[in-house]
Design an enzyme around this catalytic site. Structure first.
Site, PDB file in Angstrom:
ATOM      1  N   GLY A 169      -2.592 -15.700  -1.917  1.00 45.26           N
ATOM      2  CA  GLY A 169      -1.238 -16.230  -2.069  1.00 45.26           C
ATOM      3  C   GLY A 169      -0.354 -15.200  -2.746  1.00 45.26           C
ATOM      4  N   GLY A 170       0.656 -15.699  -3.447  1.00 49.36           N
ATOM      5  CA  GLY A 170       1.598 -14.816  -4.137  1.00 49.36           C
ATOM      6  C   GLY A 170       0.937 -13.958  -5.195  1.00 49.36           C
ATOM      7  N   GLY A 404       9.916  19.819  12.320  1.00 47.81           N
ATOM      8  CA  GLY A 404      10.387  19.036  11.179  1.00 47.81           C
ATOM      9  C   GLY A 404       9.311  18.903  10.121  1.00 47.81           C
ATOM     10  N   ALA A 405       8.060  18.908  10.556  1.00 48.30           N
ATOM     11  CA  ALA A 405       6.965  18.748   9.594  1.00 48.30           C
ATOM     12  C   ALA A 405       6.905  19.950   8.644  1.00 48.30           C
ATOM     13  CB  ALA A 405       5.646  18.573  10.334  1.00 48.30           C
TER      14      ALA A 405
END
Ligand code: HXC
Length: 508
Positions: A169-170, A404-405
């Site tokens: 859960g949370g 770009g790398a």
């Protein structure tokens, strides 16, 4: 007087029993340790000081005072790990299944408040059925109080979570906001909704282990950073991690004694790169050869293997290493490796840990899967993280640094302090074959082959970048450790500040 002391001792004995002998036995039968036993392994001998042992939970169903369980299902306090201070909390599954009620939450919050005020790392051991059902909204409020403090502590002190039982859960969101999550194999799980809810909503049938076990979170989701075969190994590895980390963002560095009689030259690295440019090699060989005493603590070792991250020491100082791994996806950057790398770079930057980046990257991974799932935004995370980092940044390009790398991987242009390249480095927009095929698309095969050879000679080297000052020095592989040693000495008091802002807006 004697009665008073006996009374006190009885209370302490009772508190230490938690949910009682039977439940402790049941915990042991599952192969799990109790909250206190875990702290004994985690902390230095006799260093633990407990806070709030006698806190009483809200009296929701035990109407008789004498039935109340003291401590409210969580053991909290402070101690040391290898002499370094830590604050701890350890949920006690023998008390209402370790569920979080109001006082339980208050105890954790007190630890987090102390940690922030005194700038001491926090380690939380999670083993809990979640929100205490009988306390209703008060336990939900308690969780949110913990979350708020996790956020305030983020970047101020290291926060570490061990998941040694249920975490559902949370409740998963407190560990998720800490810096490192450890899980024990076969006895821990994390999920937002369990198998029953999954079955009802999506008609999928899945076991607890497959949905949220250690293997799932270290290999598939990347939620957890470490998993080990049992609780004892988890706790001893947390001790190892703490040894690498500073106490806070202002504490300065820990410096560990190391064997400095060894020479820094590493001749074996001169043959690390295979003659065939397209052949893979293991970048971890280089990492081990840079590290003091071959000691490398790898983080997220089973997730996004195309990037390797972790901690080493150089002359006793902790350093964060980020390295492309040619053995996986040829070292390409993709969504998962970008996220993995970015978070690690940001952790190191928060805590003033210098970065050493080892580059062998042919580019970003192409494909619809990557594009549809947002490689643009995820790749930008790594770029952003490197660009905002102000810690010392040393880069070593071993082979490919394409496109770009090249820019992203701690290039000179992103304020890399000292950028090295090996003579085998190829710094270019792309590989020679790809480049020739684009420019000479319509030419016959003979011309194309000649152009590939020509481009390879012309562009696939480190000398053009060195001529422009994008590479500070071309070094022999065998010299790598000694060069990094001397550059880190020069950069030790680096002082660089970004413009004032409330906070940045990293692409999330
Ligand atoms: C109160 C709880 C409890 C809970 C377990 N117990 N969970 N008590 N609140 N949430 C108690 C049981 O009654 C039992 O008490 C003891 O803990 C041990 O539980 P068992 O079921 O016997 O143990 P086990 O078989 O190992 O199963 C563990 C479990 C299961 C898987 C955790 O207990 C379970 O499913 N519990 C409910 C989990 C849950 O749905 N929690 C709420 C999640 S939502 P006795 O007296 O018999 O020893 C949530 C929201 C958080 O947490 C939101 C934050 C924003």
């Amino acid at each position: 007087m004697k009665n008073t002391i006996d009374n006190y001792k009885k209370k302490i004995r009772l508190a230490k029993l938690g949910g009682g002998k039977e439940r402790i036995h049941a915990q042991h039968k599952k192969g799990k340790l109790t909250a206190r036993e875990r702290l004994e392994i985690l902390l230095d001998d006799n260093s633990f000081n407990e806070i709030g042992m006698l806190v009483e939970g809200k009296n929701f169903y035990e109407s008789k005072k004498e039935n109340k369980i003291l401590g409210d299902g969580v053991v909290t306090g402070y101690g040391t790990i290898n002499g370094y201070r830590v604050l701890v909390y350890s949920q006690d599954f023998t008390v209402y299944g370790g569920s979080l009620g109001e006082e339980h939450a208050n105890k954790i919050c007190k630890i987090l408040d102390m940690a922030i005020k005194n700038k001491i790392p926090v380690i939380g051991i999670n083993d809990s059925g979640g929100a205490r059902i009988q306390e209703g909204v008060a336990s939900l409020g308690g969780y949110a109080e913990v979350f708020q403090r996790n956020v305030l502590a983020s970047g101020v002190i290291p926060q570490i979570s061990a998941i040694l039982g249920p975490c559902a859960g949370g409740a998963v969101y407190s560990p998720a906001m800490t810096d490192f999550i450890f899980m024990s194999q076969g006895s821990s799980y994390m999920f937002v909704t369990g198998p029953e809810v999954v079955k009802t909503v999506t008609h999928e049938q899945v076991s607890t282990e497959a949905l949220g076990g250690a293997e799932t979170h270290t290999k598939k989701s990347g939620v957890a950073d470490f998993s080990f075969e049992n609780e004892i190994t988890v706790l001893t590895q947390i001790r190892r991690l703490i040894d690498f980390l500073p106490e806070s963002n202002t504490s300065g560095h820990k410096v560990k004694q190391f064997n400095n009689t060894l020479t820094n030259s590493r001749p074996q690295l001169n043959t690390l790169i295979p003659n065939d440019k397209n052949k893979a090699y293991d970048i971890k060989e280089l990492i081990f050869n840079i590290a003091d005493e071959l000691d490398f603590l790898e983080v997220q070792k089973d997730y996004a293997n195309n990037i390797v991250i972790g901690f080493i020491r150089i002359e006793g100082y902790t350093v964060g290493v980020i390295a492309n791994q040619p053995l996986a996806l040829a070292g390409c950057l993709d969504i998962n490796s970008s996220r993995k790398g970015a978070r690690f770079v940001r952790f190191c930057d928060c805590f003033d840990i210098p970065l050493v980046t080892l580059v062998d990257v042919p580019g970003f991974l192409p494909g619809t899967d990557q594009e549809f799932n947002g490689i643009i935004k995820h790749g930008a995370k790594l770029l952003f993280a490197y660009a905002e980092a102000t810690v010392p940044k040393i880069t070593v390009i071993t082979r490919k640094a394409y496109g770009g790398a090249y820019d992203v991987m701690s290039s000179k242009h992103l304020r890399g302090d000292i950028n090295y390249a090996w003579p085998t480095a190829e710094i270019a927009v792309m590989g020679a074959e790809g480049a020739a095929k684009i420019i000479y698309r319509n030419k016959d095969e003979k011309i194309l082959q000649d152009k590939i050879v020509e481009y390879d000679k012309k562009f696939s080297n480190p000398y053009i970048a060195a001529a422009r000052g994008y590479v500070d020095e071309i070094i022999l592989p065998s010299e790598t450790r000694e060069k990094i040693v001397s550059s880190l000495r020069v950069l030790r008091n680096k002082n660089l500040k970004n413009p004032w802002k409330k906070h940045d807006n990293i692409p999330l």
